[in-house]
Design a protein around this motif. Structure first.
Motif, mmCIF file in Angstrom:
data_model
loop_
_atom_site.group_PDB
_atom_site.id
_atom_site.type_symbol
_atom_site.label_atom_id
_atom_site.label_comp_id
_atom_site.label_asym_id
_atom_site.label_seq_id
_atom_site.Cartn_x
_atom_site.Cartn_y
_atom_site.Cartn_z
ATOM 1 N N ILE A 235 0.842 -1.214 0.000
ATOM 2 C CA ILE A 235 0.000 0.000 0.000
ATOM 3 C C ILE A 235 0.869 1.254 0.000
ATOM 4 O O ILE A 235 0.632 2.199 -0.763
ATOM 5 C CB ILE A 235 -0.959 -0.015 1.209
ATOM 6 C CG1 ILE A 235 -2.092 -1.018 0.962
ATOM 7 C CG2 ILE A 235 -1.534 1.385 1.481
ATOM 8 C CD1 ILE A 235 -2.989 -1.264 2.156
ATOM 9 N N LYS A 236 1.917 1.269 0.845
ATOM 10 C CA LYS A 236 2.808 2.440 0.911
ATOM 11 C C LYS A 236 3.454 2.708 -0.456
ATOM 12 O O LYS A 236 3.565 3.858 -0.886
ATOM 13 C CB LYS A 236 3.906 2.202 1.961
ATOM 14 C CG LYS A 236 3.410 2.262 3.394
ATOM 15 C CD LYS A 236 4.534 1.917 4.361
ATOM 16 C CE LYS A 236 4.026 1.779 5.789
ATOM 17 N NZ LYS A 236 5.113 1.341 6.704
ATOM 18 N N CYS A 237 3.868 1.622 -1.122
ATOM 19 C CA CYS A 237 4.508 1.780 -2.433
ATOM 20 C C CYS A 237 3.530 2.314 -3.480
ATOM 21 O O CYS A 237 3.869 3.220 -4.263
ATOM 22 C CB CYS A 237 5.090 0.453 -2.902
ATOM 23 S SG CYS A 237 6.569 -0.044 -1.992
ATOM 24 N N TYR A 238 2.316 1.754 -3.480
ATOM 25 C CA TYR A 238 1.320 2.227 -4.460
ATOM 26 C C TYR A 238 0.893 3.667 -4.172
ATOM 27 O O TYR A 238 0.608 4.438 -5.094
ATOM 28 C CB TYR A 238 0.111 1.283 -4.484
ATOM 29 C CG TYR A 238 0.343 0.054 -5.323
ATOM 30 C CD1 TYR A 238 0.594 0.144 -6.694
ATOM 31 C CD2 TYR A 238 0.331 -1.218 -4.760
ATOM 32 C CE1 TYR A 238 0.816 -0.986 -7.466
ATOM 33 C CE2 TYR A 238 0.558 -2.364 -5.526
ATOM 34 C CZ TYR A 238 0.803 -2.237 -6.878
ATOM 35 O OH TYR A 238 1.031 -3.351 -7.645
ATOM 36 N N LEU B 171 -4.025 3.046 -9.122
ATOM 37 C CA LEU B 171 -5.233 3.376 -8.340
ATOM 38 C C LEU B 171 -6.055 2.128 -8.035
ATOM 39 O O LEU B 171 -6.537 1.933 -6.912
ATOM 40 C CB LEU B 171 -6.084 4.402 -9.107
ATOM 41 C CG LEU B 171 -5.520 5.831 -9.164
ATOM 42 C CD1 LEU B 171 -6.230 6.645 -10.239
ATOM 43 C CD2 LEU B 171 -5.653 6.501 -7.797
ATOM 44 N N SER B 172 -6.182 1.266 -9.054
ATOM 45 C CA SER B 172 -6.966 0.036 -8.883
ATOM 46 C C SER B 172 -6.315 -0.898 -7.861
ATOM 47 O O SER B 172 -6.986 -1.429 -6.970
ATOM 48 C CB SER B 172 -7.106 -0.678 -10.232
ATOM 49 O OG SER B 172 -7.708 -1.935 -10.072
ATOM 50 N N GLU B 173 -4.984 -1.084 -7.981
ATOM 51 C CA GLU B 173 -4.266 -1.963 -7.038
ATOM 52 C C GLU B 173 -4.364 -1.420 -5.617
ATOM 53 O O GLU B 173 -4.576 -2.169 -4.662
ATOM 54 C CB GLU B 173 -2.798 -2.086 -7.453
ATOM 55 C CG GLU B 173 -2.552 -2.882 -8.718
ATOM 56 C CD GLU B 173 -2.895 -4.359 -8.580
ATOM 57 O OE1 GLU B 173 -2.861 -4.887 -7.448
ATOM 58 O OE2 GLU B 173 -3.212 -4.991 -9.599
ATOM 59 N N LEU B 174 -4.219 -0.105 -5.491
ATOM 60 C CA LEU B 174 -4.295 0.531 -4.168
ATOM 61 C C LEU B 174 -5.673 0.337 -3.548
ATOM 62 O O LEU B 174 -5.800 -0.016 -2.361
ATOM 63 C CB LEU B 174 -3.960 2.013 -4.293
ATOM 64 C CG LEU B 174 -3.898 2.833 -3.015
ATOM 65 C CD1 LEU B 174 -2.885 2.246 -2.040
ATOM 66 C CD2 LEU B 174 -3.545 4.291 -3.325
ATOM 67 N N CYS B 175 -6.703 0.518 -4.360
ATOM 68 C CA CYS B 175 -8.080 0.357 -3.880
ATOM 69 C C CYS B 175 -8.332 -1.091 -3.418
ATOM 70 O O CYS B 175 -8.878 -1.310 -2.321
ATOM 71 C CB CYS B 175 -9.042 0.739 -4.990
ATOM 72 S SG CYS B 175 -10.777 0.618 -4.527
ATOM 73 N N GLN B 176 -7.889 -2.053 -4.230
ATOM 74 C CA GLN B 176 -8.101 -3.467 -3.886
ATOM 75 C C GLN B 176 -7.365 -3.862 -2.614
ATOM 76 O O GLN B 176 -7.875 -4.606 -1.783
ATOM 77 C CB GLN B 176 -7.653 -4.352 -5.051
ATOM 78 C CG GLN B 176 -8.629 -4.347 -6.234
ATOM 79 C CD GLN B 176 -8.168 -5.269 -7.347
ATOM 80 O OE1 GLN B 176 -7.571 -6.297 -7.099
ATOM 81 N NE2 GLN B 176 -8.425 -4.870 -8.592
ATOM 82 N N LEU B 177 -6.146 -3.345 -2.461
ATOM 83 C CA LEU B 177 -5.355 -3.667 -1.262
ATOM 84 C C LEU B 177 -6.013 -3.093 0.003
ATOM 85 O O LEU B 177 -6.105 -3.759 1.032
ATOM 86 C CB LEU B 177 -3.934 -3.123 -1.414
ATOM 87 C CG LEU B 177 -2.979 -3.986 -2.241
ATOM 88 C CD1 LEU B 177 -1.755 -3.168 -2.683
ATOM 89 C CD2 LEU B 177 -2.522 -5.210 -1.431
ATOM 90 N N ARG B 178 -6.484 -1.858 -0.090
ATOM 91 C CA ARG B 178 -7.152 -1.236 1.065
ATOM 92 C C ARG B 178 -8.420 -2.006 1.446
ATOM 93 O O ARG B 178 -8.696 -2.204 2.629
ATOM 94 C CB ARG B 178 -7.481 0.236 0.757
ATOM 95 C CG ARG B 178 -6.254 1.148 0.820
ATOM 96 C CD ARG B 178 -6.570 2.535 0.298
ATOM 97 N NE ARG B 178 -5.472 3.484 0.518
ATOM 98 C CZ ARG B 178 -5.386 4.652 -0.074
ATOM 99 N NH1 ARG B 178 -6.326 5.051 -0.945
ATOM 100 N NH2 ARG B 178 -4.367 5.454 0.166
ATOM 101 N N LEU B 179 -9.165 -2.426 0.418
ATOM 102 C CA LEU B 179 -10.397 -3.193 0.676
ATOM 103 C C LEU B 179 -10.071 -4.545 1.328
ATOM 104 O O LEU B 179 -10.785 -4.993 2.222
ATOM 105 C CB LEU B 179 -11.164 -3.414 -0.623
ATOM 106 C CG LEU B 179 -11.943 -2.223 -1.173
ATOM 107 C CD1 LEU B 179 -12.456 -2.512 -2.580
ATOM 108 C CD2 LEU B 179 -13.122 -1.908 -0.231
ATOM 109 N N SER B 180 -9.000 -5.195 0.865
ATOM 110 C CA SER B 180 -8.657 -6.525 1.397
ATOM 111 C C SER B 180 -8.228 -6.434 2.864
ATOM 112 O O SER B 180 -8.429 -7.378 3.637
ATOM 113 C CB SER B 180 -7.522 -7.146 0.580
ATOM 114 O OG SER B 180 -6.302 -6.467 0.778
ATOM 115 N N ILE B 181 -7.644 -5.310 3.259
ATOM 116 C CA ILE B 181 -7.239 -5.142 4.654
ATOM 117 C C ILE B 181 -8.438 -4.809 5.544
ATOM 118 O O ILE B 181 -8.567 -5.287 6.662
ATOM 119 C CB ILE B 181 -6.150 -4.059 4.760
ATOM 120 C CG1 ILE B 181 -4.828 -4.632 4.246
ATOM 121 C CG2 ILE B 181 -5.981 -3.554 6.181
ATOM 122 C CD1 ILE B 181 -3.689 -3.633 4.194
#
Length: 479
Positions: free
Chosen positions: A450-453, A467-477
């Motif tokens: 998340i920090k990297c994205y 943006l998509s990867e960041l959104c998915q990672l935040r949702l998964s957490i």
């Protein structure tokens, strides 16, 4: 011969248990190299060679040498009479099946039918319910050996064959040896070394226990013990086998490999040269010699001022032996990679590039071979061609292949190290942060990803992928 009786003959042939019905494909093996190896085994391994002569016959057929194929089948029959005089028919079923198929391809249908009838009569005598097939442990084992010698894609089937053979004869030394070799090879292509389990160790011990004079198996066991942090026990096996069979190349090559891995490179070289004098065309031995000279080069380069003359000599020796391997064995993938590495060391970059491309074009590559290639070629781009963008590209290609392997782990480690170094030096751009985010994500390190994205998006706010990867990672957490 009428078309009806010819079709009937073909139908019978397809029911036989022999090399022609075991789906052993020509494109999966280097025929010349395999023929050479089997010939060496016949010369140096003292045992019944029915299996070797049958396989040699099939290889001769694949090379369009039917007359030579028939000569090898005659030798297989002689071996059956010599070693199994009370079981000639039982031990000749595969041989007769091969005879029938070769005569069929030679359009000698009468002779082909004779051998089909021979198999049928033998099967009826051995089992009242059998016609052309009978489940004999010897046939399972012979199929297992053939599959083993046709390459990696056949190993799982070989394992099944040896397991079936062992159901009937659990204490048979040959069947146990075949099973142990198969398990050893299958294990070599897995990630089990990261686990406590070592599935081939007990089968190897069992095979050596049943036949202590089979120093080929002793060598494999010693290497497995060495890899399992039991090197002292492994060396005791090596030393004892050295006394038993000091002039058997199939043992010596494993003894040399043992000492190379131990770091005793001069001893390994001495053993390899002795083995090479016995089997001068052995691709395995030339490869091991190349690896020894490569290891000596690495050791020499650790010294403060390595003499350039010695460096050049070791590079040229390694190139000579590795080039010999690739000329003899066009599908020896790791030898091509090793040769390309040595060309790069010699600053022969065109030859290195050409050899890497030849490696990748081999038609029998598995997913882990490709991952290993991407790692080695990425290193070539990074350290020799100084092309960081190309290095990143190829490490990423290795990561994109979903299955895990040593090569994939090396790609991940190299990519992470490279990107972190660039970022630390203040050279990191949005793509670097995005790629590092991907590496962290693949490692399961979601917070770091998340920090990297976030940094990638800060540098390139309109990039939909970040943006998509960041959104998915935040949702998964959060979920």
């Amino acid at each position: 011969m009428s078309s009806i009786s010819k079709n009937s003959l073909k139908s019978s042939l397809l029911q036989l248990e022999c090399h022609f019905t075991w789906t052993l494909l020509k494109q999966d093996v280097d025929l010349e190299e395999r023929e050479e190896t089997i010939g060496d085994q016949i010369d140096f391994l003292v045992k019944s060679n029915i299996t070797n002569y049958n396989l040699l016959s099939y290889i001769c057929y694949l090379k369009n040498s039917n007359e030579e194929a028939l000569l090898n089948l005659q030798k297989a029959e002689e071996e059956a009479k010599k070693y199994h005089p009370d079981e000639i028919a039982r031990r000749s079923l595969v041989t007769w099946g091969n005879y029938a198929w070769i005569y069929y391809h030679m359009e000698k249908y009468k002779e082909a039918q004779t051998y089909v009838s021979e198999v049928e009569n033998c099967c009826k005598n051995l089992s009242s319910t059998a016609q052309f097939k009978i489940q004999l442990p010897e046939i399972y084992a012979e199929q297992g050996w053939a599959l083993l010698k046709f390459g990696r894609k056949y190993y799982d089937r070989a394992k099944d064959c040896f397991e079936n053979a062992l159901k009937n004869e659990p204490n048979n030394p040959e069947f146990n040896a075949g099973y142990a070799i198969t398990m050893h090879r299958l294990e070599g292509f897995s990630l089990r070394q990261y686990e406590d389990a070592c599935p081939s160790l007990e089968p190897l011990k069992r095979a050596v226990e049943l036949n202590p004079m089979d120093t080929y198996m002793v060598g494999l066991l010693a290497l497995k013990l060495q890899a399992s942090n039991q090197a002292d026990e492994g060396e005791r096996y090596i030393e004892e086998a050295m006394r038993k069979t000091p002039d058997t190349p199939f043992f010596l090559r494993y003894a040399a490999k043992f000492y190379r891995k131990k770091g005793e490179l001069d001893k390994a070289l001495e053993i390899l040269k002795r083995a090479l004098a016995l089997t001068p065309k052995s691709a395995f031995l030339h490869h091991q010699l190349g690896l020894c000279y490569k290891a000596k080069l690495i050791e020499l380069k650790k010294t403060r001022y390595p003499p350039q003359e010695e460096v050049d000599e070791l590079i040229q020796l390694a190139i000579f032996h590795l080039k010999t391997v690739t000329e003899q064995k066009s599908k020896f993938f790791s030898a091509h990679n090793d040769l390309a590495d040595m060309y790069a060391e010699a600053k022969m970059y065109e030859e290195a590039e050409e050899t890497f491309q030849k490696a990748f074009q081999i038609n029998t590559l598995f997913y882990d071979d490709k991952q290993e290639f991407y790692h080695r070629y990425g290193n070539f781009q990074r350290f020799h061609m100084k092309s960081y963008s190309e290095a990143i590209r190829y490490y990423l290609e290795g990561l994109k292949i979903e299955k895990n392997s040593y090569g994939k782990n090396r790609c991940r480690k190299a990519l992470k190290q490279m990107l972190e170094q660039r970022i630390k030096r203040g050279l990191g751009n949005a793509a670097d942060f995005g790629t590092l985010g991907l590496v962290h994500n693949l490692n399961g390190e979601k917070h770091e990803a998340i920090k990297c994205y976030e940094k990638a998006v800060a540098l390139n706010p309109d990039n939909e992928e970040y943006l998509s990867e960041l959104c998915q990672l935040r949702l998964s957490i959060s979920s």
